[in-house]
Design a protein around this motif. Structure first.
Motif, PDB file in Angstrom:
ATOM      1  N   LYS A 196       4.154   2.894 -10.010  1.00  0.00           N
ATOM      2  CA  LYS A 196       4.109   1.525  -9.488  1.00  0.00           C
ATOM      3  C   LYS A 196       2.689   0.970  -9.555  1.00  0.00           C
ATOM      4  CE  LYS A 196       7.899   0.620  -6.519  1.00  0.00           C
ATOM      5  NZ  LYS A 196       8.865   0.448  -7.544  1.00  0.00           N
ATOM      6  N   MET A 197       1.735   1.821  -9.227  1.00  0.00           N
ATOM      7  CA  MET A 197       0.344   1.401  -9.262  1.00  0.00           C
ATOM      8  C   MET A 197      -0.046   1.022 -10.698  1.00  0.00           C
ATOM      9  SD  MET A 197      -2.800   3.508  -7.651  1.00  0.00           S
ATOM     10  CE  MET A 197      -4.241   2.690  -7.063  1.00  0.00           C
ATOM     11  N   GLN A 198       0.393   1.811 -11.653  1.00  0.00           N
ATOM     12  CA  GLN A 198       0.094   1.533 -13.051  1.00  0.00           C
ATOM     13  C   GLN A 198       0.794   0.248 -13.513  1.00  0.00           C
ATOM     14  OE1 GLN A 198      -2.089   3.003 -14.948  1.00  0.00           O
ATOM     15  NE2 GLN A 198      -1.629   1.820 -16.762  1.00  0.00           N
ATOM     16  N   GLU A 199       2.039   0.046 -13.103  1.00  0.00           N
ATOM     17  CA  GLU A 199       2.771  -1.161 -13.488  1.00  0.00           C
ATOM     18  C   GLU A 199       2.101  -2.417 -12.940  1.00  0.00           C
ATOM     19  OE1 GLU A 199       6.704  -0.462 -12.015  1.00  0.00           O
ATOM     20  OE2 GLU A 199       7.280   0.772 -13.735  1.00  0.00           O
ATOM     21  N   LEU A 200       1.663  -2.361 -11.684  1.00  0.00           N
ATOM     22  CA  LEU A 200       0.980  -3.508 -11.089  1.00  0.00           C
ATOM     23  C   LEU A 200      -0.351  -3.749 -11.785  1.00  0.00           C
ATOM     24  CD1 LEU A 200       0.948  -5.737  -8.978  1.00  0.00           C
ATOM     25  CD2 LEU A 200      -0.033  -4.097  -7.357  1.00  0.00           C
ATOM     26  N   THR A 201      -1.068  -2.689 -12.114  1.00  0.00           N
ATOM     27  CA  THR A 201      -2.341  -2.817 -12.825  1.00  0.00           C
ATOM     28  C   THR A 201      -2.132  -3.468 -14.187  1.00  0.00           C
ATOM     29  OG1 THR A 201      -3.231  -0.875 -11.698  1.00  0.00           O
ATOM     30  CG2 THR A 201      -4.326  -1.545 -13.730  1.00  0.00           C
ATOM     31  N   VAL A 202      -1.113  -3.036 -14.902  1.00  0.00           N
ATOM     32  CA  VAL A 202      -0.829  -3.606 -16.227  1.00  0.00           C
ATOM     33  C   VAL A 202      -0.454  -5.077 -16.093  1.00  0.00           C
ATOM     34  CG1 VAL A 202       0.794  -3.543 -18.165  1.00  0.00           C
ATOM     35  CG2 VAL A 202      -0.210  -1.426 -17.306  1.00  0.00           C
ATOM     36  N   TYR A 203       0.378  -5.395 -15.098  1.00  0.00           N
ATOM     37  CA  TYR A 203       0.781  -6.788 -14.894  1.00  0.00           C
ATOM     38  C   TYR A 203      -0.435  -7.663 -14.599  1.00  0.00           C
ATOM     39  CZ  TYR A 203       2.764 -10.934 -12.779  1.00  0.00           C
ATOM     40  OH  TYR A 203       3.063 -12.244 -12.472  1.00  0.00           O
ATOM     41  N   GLU A 220       0.842  -1.207   0.000  1.00  0.00           N
ATOM     42  CA  GLU A 220       0.000   0.000   0.000  1.00  0.00           C
ATOM     43  C   GLU A 220       0.877   1.256   0.000  1.00  0.00           C
ATOM     44  OE1 GLU A 220      -3.635   0.723   0.182  1.00  0.00           O
ATOM     45  OE2 GLU A 220      -3.420  -1.176  -0.859  1.00  0.00           O
ATOM     46  N   ASP A 221       1.954   1.229   0.777  1.00  0.00           N
ATOM     47  CA  ASP A 221       2.878   2.365   0.792  1.00  0.00           C
ATOM     48  C   ASP A 221       3.532   2.552  -0.573  1.00  0.00           C
ATOM     49  OD1 ASP A 221       2.289   2.879   3.438  1.00  0.00           O
ATOM     50  OD2 ASP A 221       4.046   1.797   4.216  1.00  0.00           O
ATOM     51  N   GLN A 222       3.907   1.442  -1.209  1.00  0.00           N
ATOM     52  CA  GLN A 222       4.532   1.522  -2.527  1.00  0.00           C
ATOM     53  C   GLN A 222       3.568   2.053  -3.579  1.00  0.00           C
ATOM     54  OE1 GLN A 222       6.006  -2.565  -2.865  1.00  0.00           O
ATOM     55  NE2 GLN A 222       8.046  -1.677  -3.064  1.00  0.00           N
ATOM     56  N   LEU A 223       2.295   1.770  -3.410  1.00  0.00           N
ATOM     57  CA  LEU A 223       1.304   2.184  -4.400  1.00  0.00           C
ATOM     58  C   LEU A 223       0.983   3.672  -4.327  1.00  0.00           C
ATOM     59  CD1 LEU A 223      -1.149  -0.858  -4.423  1.00  0.00           C
ATOM     60  CD2 LEU A 223       0.686  -0.313  -6.037  1.00  0.00           C
ATOM     61  N   GLU A 224       1.598   4.386  -3.381  1.00  0.00           N
ATOM     62  CA  GLU A 224       1.504   5.847  -3.383  1.00  0.00           C
ATOM     63  C   GLU A 224       2.118   6.394  -4.665  1.00  0.00           C
ATOM     64  OE1 GLU A 224       0.065   7.982  -1.291  1.00  0.00           O
ATOM     65  OE2 GLU A 224      -0.636   6.384   0.021  1.00  0.00           O
ATOM     66  N   ASP A 225       3.115   5.676  -5.178  1.00  0.00           N
ATOM     67  CA  ASP A 225       3.754   6.032  -6.445  1.00  0.00           C
ATOM     68  C   ASP A 225       2.837   5.582  -7.582  1.00  0.00           C
ATOM     69  OD1 ASP A 225       5.386   6.446  -8.627  1.00  0.00           O
ATOM     70  OD2 ASP A 225       6.923   5.004  -8.031  1.00  0.00           O
ATOM     71  N   GLY A 236     -11.158  -0.253   1.206  1.00  0.00           N
ATOM     72  CA  GLY A 236     -10.433   1.006   1.332  1.00  0.00           C
ATOM     73  C   GLY A 236      -8.992   0.965   0.867  1.00  0.00           C
ATOM     74  N   LEU A 237      -8.524  -0.191   0.431  1.00  0.00           N
ATOM     75  CA  LEU A 237      -7.130  -0.321   0.014  1.00  0.00           C
ATOM     76  C   LEU A 237      -6.931   0.142  -1.427  1.00  0.00           C
ATOM     77  CD1 LEU A 237      -6.291  -3.881   1.419  1.00  0.00           C
ATOM     78  CD2 LEU A 237      -5.782  -1.668   2.467  1.00  0.00           C
ATOM     79  N   LYS A 238      -5.745   0.615  -1.708  1.00  0.00           N
ATOM     80  CA  LYS A 238      -5.387   0.939  -3.088  1.00  0.00           C
ATOM     81  C   LYS A 238      -5.389  -0.323  -3.943  1.00  0.00           C
ATOM     82  CE  LYS A 238      -2.512   4.769  -1.620  1.00  0.00           C
ATOM     83  NZ  LYS A 238      -2.649   4.466  -0.203  1.00  0.00           N
TER      84      LYS A 238
END
Length: 157
Positions: free
Chosen positions: A47-54, A39-44, A96-98
């Motif tokens: 990173k959020m976009q990369e995880l979504t694409v993966y 969750e802390d990493q997904l502030e970026d 409530g999580l990213k």
């Protein structure tokens, strides 16, 4: 034709961004500490976009099966038993999580059907979390315990 066009556009976006999991993200998540760290990493946003694409590269027959597949890659059943949708009781809320937003976006990316809405993905995720204790032998273990109790009651009579 619109569905095919959308799929081609998604594929071209995926090829530009890459389909690999970001280096510092390890899946499946196994603990609440790992969830907090991610969750802390997904502030970026990157990173959020990369995880979504993966996660968006994971297929499925429909929205519900794609959601189940994404959730099972994202976390273990043991972790899923510590979560629920709202966060009632001793459990952490997934809503409530990213990660919830990542799952919704990834499923919509993987299933470019017109009209795929967050609500359909959320309902599938709720069901997947609700049934976490039944997977990996949980249902069988409860059945065995219930049979043992009924045998004990029969002996006591």
């Amino acid at each position: 034709m619109m569905i095919l066009k959308k799929m081609v556009m998604n594929l071209s976006k995926t090829n530009q961004m890459g389909m690999t999991l970001p280096e510092d993200i390890s899946l499946p998540l196994t603990s609440l500490e790992e969830v907090n760290f991610l969750e802390d990493q997904l502030e970026d946003r990157k990173k959020m976009q990369e995880l979504t694409v993966y996660l968006g590269t994971i297929g499925g027959g429909d929205v519900a099966s794609t959601t189940r597949r994404v959730m099972s890659i994202l976390m273990t059943n043991e972790l899923a038993t510590q979560l629920n949708w709202m966060g009632h009781g001793e459990k952490r809320g997934f809503r409530g999580l990213k990660l919830c937003k990542v799952v919704c976006d990834a499923v919509k990316r993987a299933k470019p059907e017109p009209g795929t809405q967050d609500a359909a993905v959320e309902n599938a995720a709720k069901l997947w979390l609700r049934n976490a204790r039944d997977r990996s032998g949980g249902r069988r273990q409860r059945l065995i315990r219930a049979l043992e109790r009924s045998e004990q009651v029969a002996k006591d009579l």
